[in-house]
Design an enzyme around this catalytic site. Structure first.
Site, PDB file in Angstrom:
ATOM      1  N   ARG A 194      -5.525   0.935  -1.118  1.00 13.65           N
ATOM      2  CA  ARG A 194      -4.784  -0.311  -0.978  1.00 13.65           C
ATOM      3  C   ARG A 194      -5.626  -1.412  -1.614  1.00 13.65           C
ATOM      4  O   ARG A 194      -6.853  -1.361  -1.600  1.00 13.65           O
ATOM      5  CB  ARG A 194      -4.522  -0.618   0.489  1.00 13.65           C
ATOM      6  CG  ARG A 194      -3.732   0.461   1.216  1.00 13.65           C
ATOM      7  CD  ARG A 194      -3.627   0.153   2.700  1.00 13.65           C
ATOM      8  NE  ARG A 194      -2.839   1.169   3.414  1.00 13.65           N
ATOM      9  CZ  ARG A 194      -3.357   2.247   3.985  1.00 13.65           C
ATOM     10  NH1 ARG A 194      -4.675   2.429   3.947  1.00 13.65           N
ATOM     11  NH2 ARG A 194      -2.577   3.126   4.601  1.00 13.65           N
ATOM     12  N   HIS A 289      -0.282  -1.721  -6.220  1.00 14.96           N
ATOM     13  CA  HIS A 289       0.403  -0.763  -5.358  1.00 14.96           C
ATOM     14  C   HIS A 289       1.133   0.294  -6.190  1.00 14.96           C
ATOM     15  O   HIS A 289       1.282   1.442  -5.762  1.00 14.96           O
ATOM     16  CB  HIS A 289       1.397  -1.477  -4.440  1.00 14.96           C
ATOM     17  CG  HIS A 289       1.770  -0.686  -3.229  1.00 14.96           C
ATOM     18  ND1 HIS A 289       0.954  -0.587  -2.124  1.00 14.96           N
ATOM     19  CD2 HIS A 289       2.862   0.077  -2.956  1.00 14.96           C
ATOM     20  CE1 HIS A 289       1.534   0.185  -1.221  1.00 14.96           C
ATOM     21  NE2 HIS A 289       2.686   0.597  -1.703  1.00 14.96           N
ATOM     22  N   ARG A 292      -1.244   2.943  -6.759  1.00 18.14           N
ATOM     23  CA  ARG A 292      -1.353   3.795  -5.563  1.00 18.14           C
ATOM     24  C   ARG A 292      -0.242   4.840  -5.577  1.00 18.14           C
ATOM     25  O   ARG A 292      -0.465   6.013  -5.268  1.00 18.14           O
ATOM     26  CB  ARG A 292      -1.292   2.913  -4.320  1.00 18.14           C
ATOM     27  CG  ARG A 292      -1.475   3.626  -2.991  1.00 18.14           C
ATOM     28  CD  ARG A 292      -1.720   2.576  -1.905  1.00 18.14           C
ATOM     29  NE  ARG A 292      -1.512   3.088  -0.562  1.00 18.14           N
ATOM     30  CZ  ARG A 292      -2.415   3.768   0.135  1.00 18.14           C
ATOM     31  NH1 ARG A 292      -3.582   4.058  -0.420  1.00 18.14           N
ATOM     32  NH2 ARG A 292      -2.163   4.171   1.365  1.00 18.14           N
ATOM     33  N   HIS A 315      -3.134   7.871   4.867  1.00 24.38           N
ATOM     34  CA  HIS A 315      -1.919   7.838   5.677  1.00 24.38           C
ATOM     35  C   HIS A 315      -2.145   8.614   6.973  1.00 24.38           C
ATOM     36  O   HIS A 315      -2.859   9.615   6.987  1.00 24.38           O
ATOM     37  CB  HIS A 315      -0.743   8.453   4.917  1.00 24.38           C
ATOM     38  CG  HIS A 315      -0.289   7.611   3.776  1.00 24.38           C
ATOM     39  ND1 HIS A 315       0.301   8.134   2.646  1.00 24.38           N
ATOM     40  CD2 HIS A 315      -0.325   6.270   3.581  1.00 24.38           C
ATOM     41  CE1 HIS A 315       0.598   7.158   1.809  1.00 24.38           C
ATOM     42  NE2 HIS A 315       0.223   6.021   2.358  1.00 24.38           N
ATOM     43  N   TYR A 324       5.685   7.729  -1.107  1.00 24.96           N
ATOM     44  CA  TYR A 324       4.851   7.419  -2.271  1.00 24.96           C
ATOM     45  C   TYR A 324       5.055   8.410  -3.407  1.00 24.96           C
ATOM     46  O   TYR A 324       4.469   8.254  -4.465  1.00 24.96           O
ATOM     47  CB  TYR A 324       3.372   7.396  -1.855  1.00 24.96           C
ATOM     48  CG  TYR A 324       2.979   6.149  -1.125  1.00 24.96           C
ATOM     49  CD1 TYR A 324       2.208   5.177  -1.731  1.00 24.96           C
ATOM     50  CD2 TYR A 324       3.400   5.935   0.187  1.00 24.96           C
ATOM     51  CE1 TYR A 324       1.853   4.022  -1.062  1.00 24.96           C
ATOM     52  CE2 TYR A 324       3.047   4.783   0.871  1.00 24.96           C
ATOM     53  CZ  TYR A 324       2.278   3.830   0.247  1.00 24.96           C
ATOM     54  OH  TYR A 324       1.935   2.685   0.912  1.00 24.96           O
TER      55      TYR A 324
END
Length: 380
Positions: A194, A289, A292, A315, A324
Protein backbone atom coordinates in the site's frame (compact mmCIF):
# COMPACT_ATOMS: atom_id res chain seq x y z
CA UNK A 1 -25.72 2.65 -38.74
CA UNK A 2 -22.05 3.38 -39.23
CA UNK A 3 -21.07 4.42 -42.78
CA UNK A 4 -19.37 1.72 -44.84
CA UNK A 5 -16.27 3.82 -45.50
CA UNK A 6 -14.12 5.55 -42.93
CA UNK A 7 -13.64 9.29 -43.36
CA UNK A 8 -10.10 10.01 -42.14
CA UNK A 9 -10.57 13.55 -40.88
CA UNK A 10 -8.04 15.40 -38.78
CA UNK A 11 -8.88 16.32 -35.19
CA UNK A 12 -9.45 19.94 -36.25
CA UNK A 13 -11.69 19.06 -39.21
CA UNK A 14 -13.85 16.68 -37.21
CA UNK A 15 -14.11 19.16 -34.33
CA UNK A 16 -15.25 21.94 -36.70
CA UNK A 17 -17.99 19.72 -38.12
CA UNK A 18 -19.10 18.60 -34.68
CA UNK A 19 -19.25 22.11 -33.22
CA UNK A 20 -21.24 23.30 -36.25
CA UNK A 21 -23.75 20.50 -35.63
CA UNK A 22 -23.96 21.27 -31.90
CA UNK A 23 -24.62 24.95 -32.53
CA UNK A 24 -27.26 24.09 -35.11
CA UNK A 25 -29.19 22.21 -32.41
CA UNK A 26 -29.81 25.49 -30.57
CA UNK A 27 -32.11 26.65 -33.38
CA UNK A 28 -34.39 23.65 -32.81
CA UNK A 29 -34.34 24.00 -29.03
CA UNK A 30 -32.52 20.68 -28.56
CA UNK A 31 -29.69 22.51 -26.77
CA UNK A 32 -29.49 25.83 -25.01
CA UNK A 33 -26.96 28.34 -26.42
CA UNK A 34 -25.01 28.21 -23.14
CA UNK A 35 -24.72 24.41 -23.27
CA UNK A 36 -23.65 24.53 -26.92
CA UNK A 37 -20.89 26.99 -26.07
CA UNK A 38 -19.64 24.77 -23.25
CA UNK A 39 -19.38 21.85 -25.70
CA UNK A 40 -17.64 24.09 -28.24
CA UNK A 41 -15.13 25.33 -25.66
CA UNK A 42 -14.33 21.83 -24.43
CA UNK A 43 -13.88 20.50 -27.95
CA UNK A 44 -11.57 23.42 -28.80
CA UNK A 45 -9.49 22.57 -25.72
CA UNK A 46 -9.41 18.92 -26.81
CA UNK A 47 -8.09 19.95 -30.24
CA UNK A 48 -5.23 21.92 -28.67
CA UNK A 49 -4.26 19.04 -26.37
CA UNK A 50 -4.61 16.24 -28.95
CA UNK A 51 -3.05 18.08 -31.92
CA UNK A 52 -4.86 19.75 -34.81
CA UNK A 53 -3.27 17.75 -37.63
CA UNK A 54 -3.54 14.31 -36.01
CA UNK A 55 -5.98 11.99 -37.78
CA UNK A 56 -8.88 11.42 -35.41
CA UNK A 57 -9.00 7.67 -36.07
CA UNK A 58 -5.33 7.33 -35.09
CA UNK A 59 -6.03 8.33 -31.49
CA UNK A 60 -5.99 5.46 -28.98
CA UNK A 61 -7.31 5.06 -25.46
CA UNK A 62 -3.81 5.85 -24.16
CA UNK A 63 -3.80 9.10 -26.15
CA UNK A 64 -7.12 10.10 -24.60
CA UNK A 65 -5.80 9.24 -21.14
CA UNK A 66 -2.93 11.68 -21.75
CA UNK A 67 -5.33 14.38 -22.95
CA UNK A 68 -7.68 13.99 -19.98
CA UNK A 69 -4.87 14.07 -17.44
CA UNK A 70 -3.26 17.04 -19.22
CA UNK A 71 -6.56 18.93 -18.89
CA UNK A 72 -6.72 18.04 -15.18
CA UNK A 73 -3.29 19.63 -14.66
CA UNK A 74 -4.10 22.71 -16.75
CA UNK A 75 -4.51 26.00 -14.84
CA UNK A 76 -8.08 27.25 -14.63
CA UNK A 77 -8.20 30.01 -17.24
CA UNK A 78 -11.58 31.39 -16.23
CA UNK A 79 -10.08 33.69 -13.62
CA UNK A 80 -8.96 37.16 -14.68
CA UNK A 81 -5.76 36.79 -12.66
CA UNK A 82 -4.42 33.22 -12.61
CA UNK A 83 -3.76 32.09 -9.05
CA UNK A 84 -2.18 28.73 -9.81
CA UNK A 85 -5.35 26.74 -9.15
CA UNK A 86 -5.97 23.81 -11.49
CA UNK A 87 -9.24 22.61 -12.96
CA UNK A 88 -11.90 21.75 -10.40
CA UNK A 89 -13.18 18.18 -10.11
CA UNK A 90 -16.52 19.18 -11.67
CA UNK A 91 -14.75 20.85 -14.62
CA UNK A 92 -12.67 17.71 -15.18
CA UNK A 93 -15.79 15.53 -15.14
CA UNK A 94 -17.57 17.91 -17.53
CA UNK A 95 -14.61 17.90 -19.95
CA UNK A 96 -14.60 14.10 -20.02
CA UNK A 97 -18.34 14.06 -20.78
CA UNK A 98 -17.82 16.53 -23.62
CA UNK A 99 -15.01 14.46 -25.16
CA UNK A 100 -17.07 11.29 -24.76
CA UNK A 101 -20.07 12.86 -26.54
CA UNK A 102 -17.76 14.05 -29.35
CA UNK A 103 -16.39 10.54 -29.95
CA UNK A 104 -19.82 8.92 -29.79
CA UNK A 105 -20.85 11.17 -32.67
CA UNK A 106 -17.54 10.50 -34.45
CA UNK A 107 -18.19 6.75 -34.34
CA UNK A 108 -21.70 7.17 -35.77
CA UNK A 109 -20.48 9.59 -38.45
CA UNK A 110 -17.71 7.24 -39.60
CA UNK A 111 -14.80 9.40 -38.49
CA UNK A 112 -13.40 6.63 -36.27
CA UNK A 113 -13.65 2.85 -36.61
CA UNK A 114 -13.93 2.28 -32.85
CA UNK A 115 -14.69 4.80 -30.12
CA UNK A 116 -11.33 5.09 -28.27
CA UNK A 117 -13.10 6.31 -25.13
CA UNK A 118 -14.16 2.71 -24.51
CA UNK A 119 -10.52 1.81 -23.82
CA UNK A 120 -9.66 4.92 -21.81
CA UNK A 121 -8.56 4.10 -18.27
CA UNK A 122 -9.02 7.60 -16.86
CA UNK A 123 -12.30 7.92 -14.99
CA UNK A 124 -14.10 11.03 -13.78
CA UNK A 125 -15.13 11.53 -10.19
CA UNK A 126 -17.11 14.58 -9.17
CA UNK A 127 -15.23 14.90 -5.88
CA UNK A 128 -11.82 13.55 -6.84
CA UNK A 129 -11.50 14.76 -10.41
CA UNK A 130 -9.91 12.75 -13.19
CA UNK A 131 -7.62 9.93 -12.11
CA UNK A 132 -5.96 6.95 -13.73
CA UNK A 133 -8.10 3.88 -13.19
CA UNK A 134 -6.90 1.46 -10.50
CA UNK A 135 -6.40 -1.38 -12.94
CA UNK A 136 -3.49 -3.76 -13.42
CA UNK A 137 -0.98 -3.13 -16.17
CA UNK A 138 -0.65 -5.79 -18.84
CA UNK A 139 2.54 -7.86 -18.82
CA UNK A 140 4.04 -5.74 -21.60
CA UNK A 141 3.15 -2.48 -19.85
CA UNK A 142 4.48 -3.71 -16.50
CA UNK A 143 7.70 -4.97 -18.09
CA UNK A 144 8.13 -1.61 -19.82
CA UNK A 145 7.82 0.22 -16.48
CA UNK A 146 10.16 -2.23 -14.72
CA UNK A 147 12.66 -1.89 -17.58
CA UNK A 148 12.62 1.90 -17.24
CA UNK A 149 13.21 1.61 -13.48
CA UNK A 150 16.11 -0.79 -14.06
CA UNK A 151 17.62 1.67 -16.55
CA UNK A 152 17.44 4.48 -14.02
CA UNK A 153 18.80 2.37 -11.17
CA UNK A 154 21.57 0.51 -13.00
CA UNK A 155 25.23 1.42 -12.25
CA UNK A 156 26.42 3.65 -15.07
CA UNK A 157 22.83 4.03 -16.32
CA UNK A 158 20.70 7.14 -16.54
CA UNK A 159 21.31 7.89 -12.86
CA UNK A 160 24.98 8.46 -13.66
CA UNK A 161 24.27 10.77 -16.60
CA UNK A 162 23.88 14.56 -16.35
CA UNK A 163 20.29 15.41 -15.49
CA UNK A 164 18.28 18.50 -16.36
CA UNK A 165 15.20 19.95 -14.76
CA UNK A 166 12.44 22.23 -16.09
CA UNK A 167 13.69 24.67 -18.71
CA UNK A 168 16.88 22.71 -19.29
CA UNK A 169 18.36 23.70 -15.91
CA UNK A 170 21.15 21.34 -14.82
CA UNK A 171 20.20 19.44 -11.65
CA UNK A 172 22.93 19.26 -9.02
CA UNK A 173 24.17 15.80 -8.11
CA UNK A 174 22.89 16.16 -4.55
CA UNK A 175 19.41 16.84 -5.93
CA UNK A 176 19.27 13.74 -8.12
CA UNK A 177 16.45 11.28 -7.44
CA UNK A 178 16.80 8.61 -10.14
CA UNK A 179 17.90 5.82 -7.79
CA UNK A 180 15.11 6.63 -5.35
CA UNK A 181 12.52 6.76 -8.15
CA UNK A 182 13.72 3.42 -9.53
CA UNK A 183 13.46 1.84 -6.08
CA UNK A 184 9.93 3.18 -5.54
CA UNK A 185 8.67 1.77 -8.84
CA UNK A 186 10.35 -1.61 -8.33
CA UNK A 187 8.97 -1.97 -4.80
CA UNK A 188 5.45 -1.03 -5.93
CA UNK A 189 5.52 -3.32 -8.96
CA UNK A 190 7.28 -6.36 -7.46
CA UNK A 191 6.06 -6.31 -3.85
CA UNK A 192 2.75 -4.42 -4.17
CA UNK A 193 2.68 -2.52 -0.86
CA UNK A 194 0.00 0.00 0.00
CA UNK A 195 1.28 3.51 -0.69
CA UNK A 196 0.93 4.30 3.03
CA UNK A 197 3.16 1.31 3.86
CA UNK A 198 5.74 2.49 1.33
CA UNK A 199 6.09 6.05 2.63
CA UNK A 200 6.12 4.82 6.27
CA UNK A 201 9.06 2.49 5.61
CA UNK A 202 12.27 3.17 7.54
CA UNK A 203 15.80 2.05 6.71
CA UNK A 204 15.81 -0.24 9.76
CA UNK A 205 12.78 -2.14 8.35
CA UNK A 206 15.07 -3.80 5.77
CA UNK A 207 17.29 -6.59 7.01
CA UNK A 208 19.24 -9.58 5.69
CA UNK A 209 18.74 -13.20 6.75
CA UNK A 210 20.76 -16.06 5.21
CA UNK A 211 21.77 -13.82 2.33
CA UNK A 212 18.20 -12.76 1.51
CA UNK A 213 17.01 -9.18 1.88
CA UNK A 214 13.66 -8.80 3.67
CA UNK A 215 11.30 -5.89 4.15
CA UNK A 216 9.35 -5.86 7.40
CA UNK A 217 6.15 -4.07 6.35
CA UNK A 218 3.97 -2.47 8.99
CA UNK A 219 0.45 -2.79 7.62
CA UNK A 220 -3.15 -2.22 8.62
CA UNK A 221 -4.36 -2.98 12.11
CA UNK A 222 -0.84 -3.12 13.55
CA UNK A 223 -0.08 -6.30 11.57
CA UNK A 224 3.42 -6.84 10.19
CA UNK A 225 4.69 -9.11 7.45
CA UNK A 226 8.23 -9.93 6.33
CA UNK A 227 8.51 -10.08 2.54
CA UNK A 228 11.69 -11.25 0.77
CA UNK A 229 12.83 -8.87 -1.97
CA UNK A 230 13.62 -10.13 -5.49
CA UNK A 231 17.31 -9.85 -6.34
CA UNK A 232 16.84 -6.90 -8.72
CA UNK A 233 14.94 -4.95 -6.09
CA UNK A 234 17.49 -5.78 -3.39
CA UNK A 235 20.37 -4.56 -5.61
CA UNK A 236 18.54 -1.30 -6.34
CA UNK A 237 17.92 -0.85 -2.61
CA UNK A 238 21.63 -1.30 -1.88
CA UNK A 239 22.54 1.18 -4.61
CA UNK A 240 20.08 3.74 -3.27
CA UNK A 241 21.28 3.39 0.32
CA UNK A 242 24.93 3.68 -0.78
CA UNK A 243 24.69 6.44 -3.40
CA UNK A 244 21.18 7.89 -3.70
CA UNK A 245 19.86 8.58 -0.22
CA UNK A 246 20.78 11.95 1.33
CA UNK A 247 23.07 11.76 4.34
CA UNK A 248 20.79 12.62 7.24
CA UNK A 249 19.70 11.46 10.69
CA UNK A 250 16.15 10.98 9.33
CA UNK A 251 15.17 7.30 9.65
CA UNK A 252 12.75 7.28 6.68
CA UNK A 253 13.81 5.16 3.70
CA UNK A 254 12.40 7.44 0.99
CA UNK A 255 13.51 11.05 1.22
CA UNK A 256 13.23 14.14 -0.90
CA UNK A 257 16.53 15.67 -2.00
CA UNK A 258 16.07 18.07 0.92
CA UNK A 259 16.14 15.11 3.31
CA UNK A 260 12.44 14.99 4.23
CA UNK A 261 10.22 11.88 4.26
CA UNK A 262 8.17 11.56 1.08
CA UNK A 263 4.40 12.06 1.36
CA UNK A 264 1.77 9.82 -0.21
CA UNK A 265 1.02 12.41 -2.87
CA UNK A 266 4.66 12.46 -4.04
CA UNK A 267 4.56 8.82 -5.15
CA UNK A 268 2.26 9.39 -8.16
CA UNK A 269 4.64 12.05 -9.48
CA UNK A 270 7.52 9.56 -9.19
CA UNK A 271 5.62 6.94 -11.23
CA UNK A 272 4.76 9.51 -13.89
CA UNK A 273 8.42 10.57 -14.07
CA UNK A 274 9.66 7.00 -14.59
CA UNK A 275 6.93 6.45 -17.19
CA UNK A 276 8.68 9.00 -19.43
CA UNK A 277 11.40 6.39 -20.06
CA UNK A 278 8.88 3.75 -21.19
CA UNK A 279 8.31 3.19 -24.91
CA UNK A 280 5.15 4.85 -26.19
CA UNK A 281 3.42 1.58 -27.12
CA UNK A 282 3.99 0.14 -23.62
CA UNK A 283 3.18 3.22 -21.55
CA UNK A 284 -0.10 3.58 -19.64
CA UNK A 285 -1.01 5.84 -16.75
CA UNK A 286 -1.31 3.94 -13.48
CA UNK A 287 -1.74 4.78 -9.80
CA UNK A 288 0.26 3.28 -6.91
CA UNK A 289 -2.80 1.18 -6.09
CA UNK A 290 -2.94 0.09 -9.73
CA UNK A 291 0.60 -1.28 -9.31
CA UNK A 292 -0.62 -3.20 -6.25
CA UNK A 293 -3.28 -4.74 -8.51
CA UNK A 294 -0.53 -5.44 -11.05
CA UNK A 295 1.51 -7.38 -8.48
CA UNK A 296 -1.45 -9.53 -7.43
CA UNK A 297 -2.70 -10.12 -10.96
CA UNK A 298 0.59 -11.30 -12.45
CA UNK A 299 1.63 -13.43 -9.49
CA UNK A 300 -1.71 -15.24 -9.61
CA UNK A 301 -1.64 -15.48 -13.41
CA UNK A 302 1.74 -17.19 -13.11
CA UNK A 303 0.20 -19.82 -10.81
CA UNK A 304 1.87 -18.58 -7.61
CA UNK A 305 0.13 -20.04 -4.56
CA UNK A 306 -2.81 -17.84 -3.57
CA UNK A 307 -1.92 -17.91 0.11
CA UNK A 308 1.63 -16.78 -0.66
CA UNK A 309 0.25 -13.84 -2.69
CA UNK A 310 -2.13 -13.01 0.16
CA UNK A 311 0.77 -12.87 2.59
CA UNK A 312 2.86 -10.70 0.25
CA UNK A 313 0.04 -8.16 -0.06
CA UNK A 314 -0.90 -8.32 3.62
CA UNK A 315 -4.52 -9.39 3.21
CA UNK A 316 -6.21 -11.08 6.14
CA UNK A 317 -8.16 -13.54 3.98
CA UNK A 318 -8.29 -14.90 0.45
CA UNK A 319 -11.68 -13.28 -0.26
CA UNK A 320 -10.02 -9.85 -0.24
CA UNK A 321 -7.34 -11.07 -2.63
CA UNK A 322 -10.00 -11.90 -5.21
CA UNK A 323 -10.79 -8.23 -5.70
CA UNK A 324 -7.19 -7.57 -6.73
CA UNK A 325 -7.13 -10.17 -9.48
CA UNK A 326 -7.82 -8.16 -12.64
CA UNK A 327 -8.63 -9.64 -16.02
CA UNK A 328 -5.73 -9.70 -18.48
CA UNK A 329 -6.19 -9.58 -22.27
CA UNK A 330 -5.65 -12.97 -23.90
CA UNK A 331 -5.37 -14.96 -20.66
CA UNK A 332 -8.35 -17.19 -21.47
CA UNK A 333 -6.85 -18.06 -24.85
CA UNK A 334 -3.52 -18.97 -23.21
CA UNK A 335 -5.31 -21.10 -20.62
CA UNK A 336 -7.21 -23.04 -23.27
CA UNK A 337 -4.13 -23.56 -25.43
CA UNK A 338 -2.30 -25.17 -22.49
CA UNK A 339 -5.26 -27.10 -21.08
CA UNK A 340 -3.83 -29.78 -18.72
CA UNK A 341 -6.33 -32.45 -19.84
CA UNK A 342 -5.42 -32.07 -23.51
CA UNK A 343 -1.64 -32.15 -23.33
CA UNK A 344 -0.02 -35.06 -25.20
CA UNK A 345 1.49 -37.92 -23.14
CA UNK A 346 4.95 -37.23 -21.82
CA UNK A 347 4.35 -33.48 -21.30
CA UNK A 348 2.71 -33.54 -17.90
CA UNK A 349 -0.75 -34.32 -19.25
CA UNK A 350 -3.22 -36.86 -18.00
CA UNK A 351 -1.89 -40.40 -18.36
CA UNK A 352 1.68 -39.20 -18.94
CA UNK A 353 3.05 -41.58 -16.29
CA UNK A 354 1.83 -44.43 -14.06
CA UNK A 355 2.40 -42.20 -11.05
CA UNK A 356 -0.50 -40.05 -12.20
CA UNK A 357 -2.97 -42.89 -11.63
CA UNK A 358 -5.05 -42.68 -8.44
CA UNK A 359 -4.16 -45.16 -5.65
CA UNK A 360 -6.32 -48.21 -5.26
CA UNK A 361 -8.76 -48.25 -2.31
CA UNK A 362 -6.86 -51.17 -0.76
CA UNK A 363 -3.73 -49.13 -0.49
CA UNK A 364 -5.22 -47.01 2.31
CA UNK A 365 -4.69 -43.30 2.82
CA UNK A 366 -1.40 -41.85 1.53
CA UNK A 367 1.30 -41.08 4.04
CA UNK A 368 2.45 -37.52 4.77
CA UNK A 369 0.53 -34.24 4.43
CA UNK A 370 -2.59 -34.20 2.30
CA UNK A 371 -3.62 -31.16 0.28
CA UNK A 372 -6.89 -29.37 0.97
CA UNK A 373 -8.09 -30.24 -2.52
CA UNK A 374 -7.50 -33.98 -1.87
CA UNK A 375 -9.21 -33.77 1.50
CA UNK A 376 -12.28 -32.34 -0.25
CA UNK A 377 -12.36 -35.33 -2.60
CA UNK A 378 -12.37 -37.90 0.21
CA UNK A 379 -15.73 -39.32 1.24
CA UNK A 380 -16.97 -38.22 4.64
Amino acid sequence: MRPAELNRLTVQESADRYVELVRAKTSTGALSPATAEVYARDVATFVRLAGEEVVLDDLTGEDLDAVLLAFARKPDGRRAEPDGRLQSASSQARFRRSVSAFFKHAALAGWVQVDPMTSSTVTARERGGLAAQRRALTREQAQGLVGAARLLGAPGGQAAEPSTGPGGRRVRRDQRTELRDALIVLLLTAVGPRVSELVRANVEDFYTNDGVRYWRIFGKGGRTRDVPLPDDVARTLEGYLAHGRPATQEKALLLSWRGRRLARGDVQAVIDRVQRWVEDDRRRSVTPHGLRHTTATHLLADAVDMDAVRRVLGHSDLATLGRYRDELPGELEVAMRSHPLLRPPGRGGAGSSPAAAPPSPAAGPPEGPVSVAEQDRRPL
